[in-house]
Design a protein around this motif. Structure first.
Motif, short mmCIF file in Angstrom:
data_model
loop_
_atom_site.label_atom_id
_atom_site.label_comp_id
_atom_site.label_asym_id
_atom_site.label_seq_id
_atom_site.Cartn_x
_atom_site.Cartn_y
_atom_site.Cartn_z
N VAL A 163 37.36 -22.61 -38.24
CA VAL A 163 37.30 -21.64 -39.65
C VAL A 163 37.54 -20.05 -39.43
CG1 VAL A 163 35.27 -21.05 -41.21
CG2 VAL A 163 34.97 -22.69 -39.64
N HIS A 164 38.34 -19.58 -40.77
CA HIS A 164 39.23 -18.52 -40.37
C HIS A 164 38.05 -17.52 -39.63
CE1 HIS A 164 41.52 -15.12 -41.30
NE2 HIS A 164 42.96 -16.04 -41.05
N ALA A 165 38.64 -16.93 -38.46
CA ALA A 165 37.28 -15.77 -38.40
C ALA A 165 36.65 -14.94 -38.95
CB ALA A 165 38.08 -15.04 -36.86
N THR A 166 38.13 -14.02 -39.54
CA THR A 166 37.45 -12.79 -40.75
C THR A 166 35.95 -12.59 -41.61
OG1 THR A 166 39.45 -13.29 -42.78
CG2 THR A 166 40.10 -11.85 -41.49
N LEU A 167 35.86 -14.44 -41.69
CA LEU A 167 34.87 -14.57 -42.76
C LEU A 167 33.53 -14.47 -41.95
CD1 LEU A 167 35.25 -18.37 -43.51
CD2 LEU A 167 35.72 -16.14 -45.29
N ALA A 168 33.07 -14.31 -40.48
CA ALA A 168 32.66 -13.60 -39.52
C ALA A 168 31.89 -11.96 -40.34
CB ALA A 168 33.20 -13.40 -38.38
N GLY A 169 33.07 -11.02 -40.55
CA GLY A 169 32.38 -10.03 -40.84
C GLY A 169 31.05 -10.22 -42.34
N VAL A 170 31.92 -11.78 -43.23
CA VAL A 170 30.65 -12.02 -44.64
C VAL A 170 29.41 -12.59 -43.86
CG1 VAL A 170 30.58 -12.71 -45.99
CG2 VAL A 170 32.92 -12.54 -46.05
N PHE A 171 29.22 -12.95 -43.18
CA PHE A 171 28.08 -13.26 -42.51
C PHE A 171 27.56 -12.95 -41.56
CE2 PHE A 171 30.70 -17.95 -41.21
CZ PHE A 171 30.57 -18.29 -42.94
N LEU A 172 28.34 -11.66 -41.27
CA LEU A 172 27.66 -11.08 -40.35
C LEU A 172 26.81 -9.90 -41.39
CD1 LEU A 172 26.60 -8.68 -37.91
CD2 LEU A 172 29.05 -7.49 -38.08
N ALA A 173 28.07 -9.25 -42.76
CA ALA A 173 26.82 -8.31 -43.57
C ALA A 173 25.64 -9.40 -44.21
CB ALA A 173 28.32 -8.22 -44.75
N PHE A 174 25.96 -11.26 -44.15
CA PHE A 174 24.68 -10.69 -44.79
C PHE A 174 23.19 -11.56 -44.32
CE2 PHE A 174 27.77 -11.57 -48.74
CZ PHE A 174 26.90 -12.86 -49.89
N THR A 175 23.48 -10.97 -43.21
CA THR A 175 22.21 -10.94 -42.27
C THR A 175 21.43 -9.32 -41.92
OG1 THR A 175 24.11 -10.32 -40.00
CG2 THR A 175 23.07 -13.07 -40.80
N LEU A 176 22.44 -8.78 -42.25
CA LEU A 176 21.83 -6.91 -41.74
C LEU A 176 20.91 -6.96 -42.80
CD1 LEU A 176 25.44 -5.60 -41.56
CD2 LEU A 176 23.26 -5.32 -40.06
N PRO A 177 19.70 -6.00 -42.19
CA PRO A 177 18.96 -6.12 -43.44
C PRO A 177 18.65 -4.32 -45.06
CG PRO A 177 17.91 -5.50 -40.77
CD PRO A 177 18.89 -5.71 -41.04
N MET A 178 18.84 -5.21 -45.91
CA MET A 178 18.79 -4.80 -47.33
C MET A 178 17.67 -3.83 -47.45
SD MET A 178 21.31 -3.32 -49.19
CE MET A 178 22.77 -4.24 -48.77
N LYS A 179 16.36 -3.89 -47.07
CA LYS A 179 15.69 -3.12 -46.93
C LYS A 179 15.02 -1.91 -46.54
CE LYS A 179 13.10 -6.98 -50.10
NZ LYS A 179 12.01 -7.52 -50.09
N PRO A 180 14.54 -0.84 -47.24
CA PRO A 180 14.35 -0.01 -45.45
C PRO A 180 12.99 0.04 -45.01
CG PRO A 180 14.08 0.80 -48.12
CD PRO A 180 14.32 -0.91 -48.07
N LYS A 181 12.80 0.04 -44.20
CA LYS A 181 11.39 0.07 -43.40
C LYS A 181 10.29 0.75 -44.16
CE LYS A 181 9.05 -0.78 -39.67
NZ LYS A 181 8.97 -1.86 -39.33
N LEU A 182 10.67 2.52 -44.93
CA LEU A 182 9.72 3.20 -45.91
C LEU A 182 10.25 2.79 -47.00
CD1 LEU A 182 9.39 5.80 -42.85
CD2 LEU A 182 8.19 3.80 -42.82
N ASP A 183 9.29 3.14 -47.60
CA ASP A 183 9.31 3.48 -48.96
C ASP A 183 9.74 4.92 -49.56
OD1 ASP A 183 7.55 4.33 -49.14
OD2 ASP A 183 6.38 2.18 -50.94
N THR A 184 10.59 4.90 -50.88
CA THR A 184 10.28 6.40 -50.91
C THR A 184 9.26 7.30 -50.79
OG1 THR A 184 12.03 5.97 -52.27
CG2 THR A 184 11.59 8.30 -52.57
N GLU A 185 8.16 6.54 -51.54
CA GLU A 185 6.84 7.79 -51.62
C GLU A 185 5.96 7.47 -50.16
OE1 GLU A 185 2.28 6.67 -53.48
OE2 GLU A 185 4.01 5.09 -53.74
N ARG A 186 6.19 7.26 -49.51
CA ARG A 186 6.15 6.87 -47.84
C ARG A 186 6.90 7.74 -46.98
NH1 ARG A 186 3.61 2.89 -44.17
NH2 ARG A 186 2.86 4.62 -42.50
N PHE A 187 8.23 7.51 -48.02
CA PHE A 187 9.11 8.53 -46.35
C PHE A 187 8.15 10.37 -46.82
CE2 PHE A 187 12.68 11.66 -47.10
CZ PHE A 187 12.53 11.73 -45.65
#
Length: 460
Positions: free
Chosen positions: A242-266
């Motif tokens: 499987v083409h190795a460059t797809l590892a970049g896409v798979f890695l991206a989709f596993t990274l957290p997209m939500k911040p730990k603190l919302d703006t109000e809490r921060f």
């Protein structure tokens, strides 16, 4: 400007460096820079490919580069390191952009995203169909995926050069369309342009992917563990077929997209820490001697990081290296093709080149414009405010600039066919030139023309 209290330390040579760096930074941050740099690198490679330097150029690209030692050795040509390794970083940025757009961007609201998604689908299917019809029955039919892609850097750079002659909504529409286009290209590469599958290596890749998901679900927010597993995922996919460059896409989709603190809490935490820093400062203004103030400043810095999503932080950090290093290097390594301008009839008579040109120029124009018109005509969607079908036609031509991803797919489709690869790359270059110039001239001529009454009624 409000007068600020306190002092700002400036190193002895800092002002001189600022005078040198500031114009460069301003140039880099202009919207057109990435596309212009990519174009310059492509022209440079093309010039080298048609000069006496071509033998040295090819020798450098085919030089073996070996990493590791003992039993853990990975040896590939420089060309393969660029296309299989360096381009994984480009796919990481593509994956991060995709995830952001799908979760919180232009593609998060299905009704809002329906028009660019439909336009992108039309702009992928019709070019592939054009190529297939021209090459059906021949081995070259495997290149059908080449004219499906749009080069977002080139296209946006060309659009941005038009300035106020095009509505801002047209840039937004093209970005959303190109994001969907990139997703389609990733799926096509994964499903149709893979070598023989090594099930053992594929299983190893699945285990690494599970560990990446576990990091996300376990609340791990530091980038380093993801990066280390991402390297292992790339190696496993490289061995799997499987083409190795797809590892970049798979890695991206596993990274957290939500911040730990919302703006109000921060903000609440930041106000509290700032009060503590002020009190500590009154006791001892020198932060080097004031451990209490230093610890509060550190805590505030950590809070700033927690108020931002790791995926968003990484996308911001990786955008510059991807746009101004990875893609230009890819262009230098892949655009150096010999072009015999005295034999243009042979090029236009070759089914591979003709299929690519027809797909990128006519296929994109008819596919994107036609699908957009159909969705508006059927009442499923409406044109964004300030746009008319003349704008859509010009943008559809611009979308025929398929440089980066199209050449990448060509490398996969014709890996063992040098002549076929030459014709495919030549077709991509000629098509991108025709589409880019044609779209630019069309949009410049129509300027900021207002929508017609019929188009206004279609929006209602």
């Amino acid at each position: 400007m409000k007068n600020l209290k306190g002092k700002e330390y400036i190193a002895p040579w800092e002002r001189a460096f600022d005078q040198i760096l500031t114009p460069l930074e301003e140039f880099i941050h202009r919207q057109t820079t990435s596309g212009i740099l990519l174009m310059l690198c492509a022209l440079l490679a093309l010039a080298i490919g048609n000069s006496p330097l071509v033998e040295s150029y090819n020798h450098i690209l085919h030089t073996k580069v070996t990493l590791g030692g003992g039993d853990l050795v990975l040896s590939m040509s420089l060309h393969h390191w660029i296309n299989d390794g360096l381009m994984a970083l480009f796919f990481l940025v593509v994956g991060l952009e995709l995830k952001r757009e799908l979760l919180v961007g232009e593609l998060a609201d299905l009704r809002q995203a329906l028009l660019p998604i439909s336009a992108a689908v039309g702009g992928m299917l019709l070019p592939a169909l054009f190529y297939f019809l021209i090459n059906q029955g021949a081995d070259s039919v495997r290149g059908w995926g080449i004219p499906m892609a749009t080069d977002i850097a080139f296209a946006l750079g060309a659009l941005a050069l038009l300035g106020k002659r095009v509505p801002p909504a047209l840039l937004t529409f093209l970005v959303a369309l190109a994001i969907v286009d990139d997703l389609g290209a990733v799926v096509v590469i994964a499903l149709f342009y893979t070598a023989e599958i090594d099930l053992g290596a594929l299983a190893a890749a699945a285990v690494v992917l599970f560990l990446l998901i576990a990091l996300n679900r376990g609340g791990i927010r530091r980038i380093l563990p993801y990066a280390l597993l991402g390297v292992l995922l790339w190696l496993a996919l490289l061995k799997s077929g499987v083409h190795a460059t797809l590892a970049g896409v798979f890695l991206a989709f596993t990274l957290p997209m939500k911040p730990k603190l919302d703006t109000e809490r921060f903000l609440e935490n930041a106000h509290s820490l700032l009060d503590q820093i002020r009190k500590a400062h009154r006791r001892e203004p020198n932060i080097i001697l004031n451990d209490q103030m230093r610890s509060r400043v550190t805590a505030l810095s950590n809070g700033v990081q927690l108020a931002q999503a790791p995926a968003q932080l990484l996308e911001h950090k990786m955008h510059m290296p991807s746009a101004y290093l990875v893609i230009p290097i890819f262009a230098l390594a892949n655009a150096g093709i010999p072009v015999d301008f005295t034999a243009m009839d042979e090029i236009f008579g070759d089914p591979i080149a003709l299929g690519v040109i027809a797909g990128l120029v006519l296929g994109k124009l008819l596919g994107i414009t036609g699908m957009t018109w159909l969705m508006v005509k059927l009442g499923f969607s409406h044109l964004p405010k300030g746009l008319n079908f003349s704008h859509i036609m010009g943008m559809s031509l611009m979308a025929g600039i398929g440089f980066t991803m199209s050449i990448f797919v060509a490398e996969l489709a014709f890996a063992n066919d040098p002549q076929g690869l030459l014709m495919a790359k030549t077709g991509v270059l000629l098509a991108s030139l025709v589409a880019g110039v044609g779209g630019f001239v069309w949009l410049r001529l129509i300027g900021r023309k207002e929508p017609s009454g019929m188009e206004e009624r279609n929006r209602a």
